[in-house]
Enzyme design. Structure first.
Site, PDB file in Angstrom:
ATOM      1  N   ASP A 131       0.831  -1.221   0.000  1.00  0.00           N
ATOM      2  CA  ASP A 131       0.000   0.000   0.000  1.00  0.00           C
ATOM      3  C   ASP A 131       0.859   1.262   0.000  1.00  0.00           C
ATOM      4  OD1 ASP A 131       0.972  -0.139   2.614  1.00  0.00           O
ATOM      5  OD2 ASP A 131      -0.979   0.156   3.577  1.00  0.00           O
ATOM      6  N   GLU A 132       2.179   1.108   0.254  1.00  0.00           N
ATOM      7  CA  GLU A 132       3.031   2.293   0.367  1.00  0.00           C
ATOM      8  C   GLU A 132       3.178   3.033  -0.968  1.00  0.00           C
ATOM      9  OE1 GLU A 132       6.459   1.788   2.919  1.00  0.00           O
ATOM     10  OE2 GLU A 132       5.489   0.164   3.993  1.00  0.00           O
ATOM     11  N   TYR A 155      12.040   2.859  -1.192  1.00  0.00           N
ATOM     12  CA  TYR A 155      11.362   1.548  -1.219  1.00  0.00           C
ATOM     13  C   TYR A 155      10.045   1.651  -1.988  1.00  0.00           C
ATOM     14  CZ  TYR A 155       8.252  -2.201   0.390  1.00  0.00           C
ATOM     15  OH  TYR A 155       7.341  -3.231   0.434  1.00  0.00           O
ATOM     16  N   LYS A 159       8.817  -0.084  -5.563  1.00  0.00           N
ATOM     17  CA  LYS A 159       7.658  -0.989  -5.687  1.00  0.00           C
ATOM     18  C   LYS A 159       6.642  -0.390  -6.670  1.00  0.00           C
ATOM     19  CE  LYS A 159       6.848  -4.355  -3.815  1.00  0.00           C
ATOM     20  NZ  LYS A 159       7.186  -5.779  -4.105  1.00  0.00           N
TER      21      LYS A 159
HETATM   22  P1  NAD Z   1      11.393  -9.977   3.262  1.00  0.00           P
HETATM   23  O1  NAD Z   1      12.430  -8.894   3.186  1.00  0.00           O
HETATM   24  O2  NAD Z   1      11.130 -10.633   4.563  1.00  0.00           O
HETATM   25  O3  NAD Z   1      11.734 -11.142   2.219  1.00  0.00           O
HETATM   26  C1  NAD Z   1      12.174 -10.883   0.917  1.00  0.00           C
HETATM   27  C2  NAD Z   1      12.755 -12.175   0.361  1.00  0.00           C
HETATM   28  O4  NAD Z   1      13.208 -11.898  -0.986  1.00  0.00           O
HETATM   29  C3  NAD Z   1      13.971 -12.696   1.137  1.00  0.00           C
HETATM   30  O5  NAD Z   1      13.847 -14.105   1.342  1.00  0.00           O
HETATM   31  C4  NAD Z   1      15.159 -12.386   0.233  1.00  0.00           C
HETATM   32  O6  NAD Z   1      16.220 -13.315   0.380  1.00  0.00           O
HETATM   33  C5  NAD Z   1      14.508 -12.461  -1.141  1.00  0.00           C
HETATM   34  N1  NAD Z   1      15.230 -11.661  -2.141  1.00  0.00           N
HETATM   35  C6  NAD Z   1      15.657 -10.372  -1.999  1.00  0.00           C
HETATM   36  N2  NAD Z   1      16.315  -9.981  -3.098  1.00  0.00           N
HETATM   37  C7  NAD Z   1      16.290 -11.031  -3.959  1.00  0.00           C
HETATM   38  C8  NAD Z   1      16.797 -11.228  -5.283  1.00  0.00           C
HETATM   39  N3  NAD Z   1      17.480 -10.249  -5.918  1.00  0.00           N
HETATM   40  N4  NAD Z   1      16.566 -12.422  -5.881  1.00  0.00           N
HETATM   41  C9  NAD Z   1      15.890 -13.420  -5.238  1.00  0.00           C
HETATM   42  N5  NAD Z   1      15.418 -13.282  -3.986  1.00  0.00           N
HETATM   43  C10 NAD Z   1      15.609 -12.099  -3.360  1.00  0.00           C
HETATM   44  O7  NAD Z   1      10.086  -9.298   2.663  1.00  0.00           O
HETATM   45  P2  NAD Z   1       8.541  -9.548   3.038  1.00  0.00           P
HETATM   46  O8  NAD Z   1       8.174  -8.633   4.139  1.00  0.00           O
HETATM   47  O9  NAD Z   1       8.288 -10.984   3.155  1.00  0.00           O
HETATM   48  O10 NAD Z   1       7.859  -8.991   1.709  1.00  0.00           O
HETATM   49  C11 NAD Z   1       7.606  -9.853   0.606  1.00  0.00           C
HETATM   50  C12 NAD Z   1       6.904  -9.051  -0.487  1.00  0.00           C
HETATM   51  O11 NAD Z   1       5.681  -8.516   0.020  1.00  0.00           O
HETATM   52  C13 NAD Z   1       7.706  -7.872  -0.997  1.00  0.00           C
HETATM   53  O12 NAD Z   1       7.514  -7.779  -2.386  1.00  0.00           O
HETATM   54  C14 NAD Z   1       7.115  -6.666  -0.267  1.00  0.00           C
HETATM   55  O13 NAD Z   1       7.247  -5.500  -1.028  1.00  0.00           O
HETATM   56  C15 NAD Z   1       5.655  -7.111  -0.170  1.00  0.00           C
HETATM   57  N6  NAD Z   1       4.905  -6.538   0.968  1.00  0.00           N
HETATM   58  C16 NAD Z   1       5.404  -6.607   2.235  1.00  0.00           C
HETATM   59  C17 NAD Z   1       4.644  -6.098   3.294  1.00  0.00           C
HETATM   60  C18 NAD Z   1       5.136  -6.189   4.728  1.00  0.00           C
HETATM   61  O14 NAD Z   1       4.481  -5.656   5.629  1.00  0.00           O
HETATM   62  N7  NAD Z   1       6.217  -6.872   5.011  1.00  0.00           N
HETATM   63  C19 NAD Z   1       3.401  -5.511   3.047  1.00  0.00           C
HETATM   64  C20 NAD Z   1       2.931  -5.468   1.721  1.00  0.00           C
HETATM   65  C21 NAD Z   1       3.687  -5.990   0.695  1.00  0.00           C
HETATM   66  P1  TYD Z   2       8.181  -0.639   9.647  1.00  0.00           P
HETATM   67  O1  TYD Z   2       7.898  -1.875  10.438  1.00  0.00           O
HETATM   68  O2  TYD Z   2       9.581  -0.340   9.223  1.00  0.00           O
HETATM   69  O3  TYD Z   2       7.196  -0.666   8.393  1.00  0.00           O
HETATM   70  P2  TYD Z   2       6.862   0.512   7.296  1.00  0.00           P
HETATM   71  O4  TYD Z   2       7.847   1.601   7.433  1.00  0.00           O
HETATM   72  O5  TYD Z   2       7.006  -0.219   6.019  1.00  0.00           O
HETATM   73  O6  TYD Z   2       5.458   0.950   7.609  1.00  0.00           O
HETATM   74  O7  TYD Z   2       7.665   0.601  10.507  1.00  0.00           O
HETATM   75  C1  TYD Z   2       6.335   0.673  10.957  1.00  0.00           C
HETATM   76  C2  TYD Z   2       6.162   2.017  11.637  1.00  0.00           C
HETATM   77  O8  TYD Z   2       6.963   2.060  12.819  1.00  0.00           O
HETATM   78  C3  TYD Z   2       6.617   3.187  10.789  1.00  0.00           C
HETATM   79  O9  TYD Z   2       5.748   4.299  11.041  1.00  0.00           O
HETATM   80  C4  TYD Z   2       8.022   3.495  11.305  1.00  0.00           C
HETATM   81  C5  TYD Z   2       7.925   3.129  12.773  1.00  0.00           C
HETATM   82  N1  TYD Z   2       9.159   2.606  13.413  1.00  0.00           N
HETATM   83  C6  TYD Z   2       9.549   3.099  14.664  1.00  0.00           C
HETATM   84  O10 TYD Z   2       8.890   3.976  15.254  1.00  0.00           O
HETATM   85  N2  TYD Z   2      10.674   2.579  15.229  1.00  0.00           N
HETATM   86  C7  TYD Z   2      11.433   1.631  14.628  1.00  0.00           C
HETATM   87  O11 TYD Z   2      12.479   1.222  15.197  1.00  0.00           O
HETATM   88  C8  TYD Z   2      11.013   1.113  13.355  1.00  0.00           C
HETATM   89  C9  TYD Z   2      11.807   0.052  12.645  1.00  0.00           C
HETATM   90  C10 TYD Z   2       9.865   1.633  12.793  1.00  0.00           C
END
Ligand code: NAD
Ligand code: TYD
Length: 349
Positions: A131-132, A155, A159
């Site tokens: 959603d970012e 980031y 995306k």
């Molecule tokens: P993460 O950072 O935990 O995992 C990313 C994975 O991708 C890792 O296993 C890493 O080794 C692999 N990777 C990174 N670069 C690579 C490359 N060049 N080739 C092959 N593998 C590679 O991320 P996540 O939080 O699990 O997010 C997964 C997806 O979901 C991402 O596309 C992210 O943008 C999206 N997403 C995440 C969130 C969230 O809250 N974490 C929310 C919405 C969408």
């Molecule tokens: P984060 O988990 O990094 O996710 P995103 O930035 O993708 O939303 O951060 C969630 C929220 O928490 C964001 O508003 C930034 C804040 N934050 C802190 O206040 N302290 C921290 O140490 C971190 C990592 C994030």
């Protein structure tokens, strides 16, 4: 069905891989992951020996490697999660995000299109996004699928760019695609650079819990298994060319969330109520810190019947329990490079 899942050793990807391996024994699931600092095969130790699961170590930036594995395994569909995913890291090293999130995604699109050229309609490229990309909300309003893109961090810009490329391949080349944009996830296996696991780790170890700015930023939190369930539904039932927003209907100000977490941790650790709140430490704000994210997921709910299955209190409690019961996992990922990252990220704040 031969299904390629990228980024399956990461946080969300590991839950998606497990769900598909368990639920669809007739599918062959291939997990392609580079195993960066965020990728961890321990996340999948319970399913690594399954007959319908294969791990492939590789980099999506390496186009020749992608061509090789598409020829060797002849995938029918892709669910693309591999990405650099942490906003703070994108501020210090934006190019890594352009490489993996933009170039890597275009490489995958190119390879899939070339490999599937003889029968494009029989295939599917499902892109997982955030959603970012929609930018930052004020006090009111929700992101819908029609909200104009307005990314503000390296980031989210990377995306957003990848989302545009996926839609370009749909319109220009007829590649069958689907997209989803999800709000902040939390749950087991979350790397402790992100807010919730970092706070759990620090509370457990009686270390300061860093809250950026005044803790007034708002995020919409979704339990990771509910995201995996949504991906399953969209993969199987979503319309081609469509985008689905996924959210928890669960907005929390960072400070309120951290206070709830402190109170739950006090209870679970047998500490006197109020003890862990004393660890909350306000630190320098993140540059360009988006104020508020909140998702309208009514399209997904109304058209495909998905809804979140756990309340935030339940999900958070399960998450804390997982981290307390898996201290070895946490210790492994917080040794080595993590220490250097933590020093660099928080020492100057
Ligand atoms: P993460 O950072 O935990 O995992 C990313 C994975 O991708 C890792 O296993 C890493 O080794 C692999 N990777 C990174 N670069 C690579 C490359 N060049 N080739 C092959 N593998 C590679 O991320 P996540 O939080 O699990 O997010 C997964 C997806 O979901 C991402 O596309 C992210 O943008 C999206 N997403 C995440 C969130 C969230 O809250 N974490 C929310 C919405 C969408
Ligand atoms: P984060 O988990 O990094 O996710 P995103 O930035 O993708 O939303 O951060 C969630 C929220 O928490 C964001 O508003 C930034 C804040 N934050 C802190 O206040 N302290 C921290 O140490 C971190 C990592 C994030």
């Amino acid at each position: 069905m031969k299904l390629l899942i990228t980024g399956g050793a990461g946080f969300i990807g590991s839950h998606v891989v497990r769900l598909f391996v368990n639920k669809y024994p007739n599918y062959q699931i291939f997990n392609l992951d580079k195993l960066t600092y965020a990728g961890n095969l321990a996340n999948l130790s319970d399913i690594e020996d399954r007959e319908n699961y294969t791990f492939l170590k590789g980099d999506i930036v390496d186009a020749a490697y992608l061509k090789e594995i598409f020829s060797q395994y002849n995938f029918d569909a892709v669910i693309h999660l591999a990405a650099e995913s942490h906003v703070d890291r994108s501020i210090t090293d934006p190019l890594a995000f352009v490489q993996t999130n933009v170039i890597g995604t275009v490489n995958l699109l190119n390879t899939a299109r070339q490999h599937w050229a003889a029968n494009l309609p029989g295939h599917l490229f499902y892109h997982i996004s955030t959603d970012e990309v929609y930018g930052s909300l004020g006090e009111d309003g929700l992101f819908t699928e029609e909200t104009a893109y307005d990314p503000r961090s390296p980031y989210s810009a990377s995306k957003a760019s990848s989302d545009h490329f996926v839609r370009a391949w749909y319109h220009t080349y007829g590649l069958p695609v689907k997209l989803s944009n999800c709000s902040n996830n939390y749950g087991p296996n979350h790397f402790p650079e992100k807010l919730i696991p970092l706070a759990i780790h620090n509370i457990k170890n009686n270390k300061p819990v860093p809250v950026y700015g005044k803790g007034e930023n708002v995020r919409d939190w979704l339990y990771v298994l509910d995201h995996a369930r949504a991906i399953d539904v969209i993969f199987h039932e979503g319309q081609l060319g469509e985008t689905y927003n996924i959210g928890g209907v669960n907005e929390w100000k960072n400070l309120d969330l951290i206070e709830l977490l402190c109170d739950q941790m006090d209870q679970k650790l047998g500490r006197e109520q109020g003890t862990s709140r004393k660890l909350i430490t306000f630190v320098k704000d993140r540059a360009g810190h988006d104020l508020r994210y909140a998702i309208d997921s009514s399209k997904l709910m109304n058209e495909l019947g998905w809804k979140p299955s756990v309340t935030f209190e339940e999900g958070l409690s399960k998450t804390i329990d997982w981290y307390l019961q898996n201290s070895e996992w946490l210790e492994n990922v917080t040794s080595g490079n993590y220490q250097a990252y933590y020093q660099q990220q928080y020492a100057a704040r």
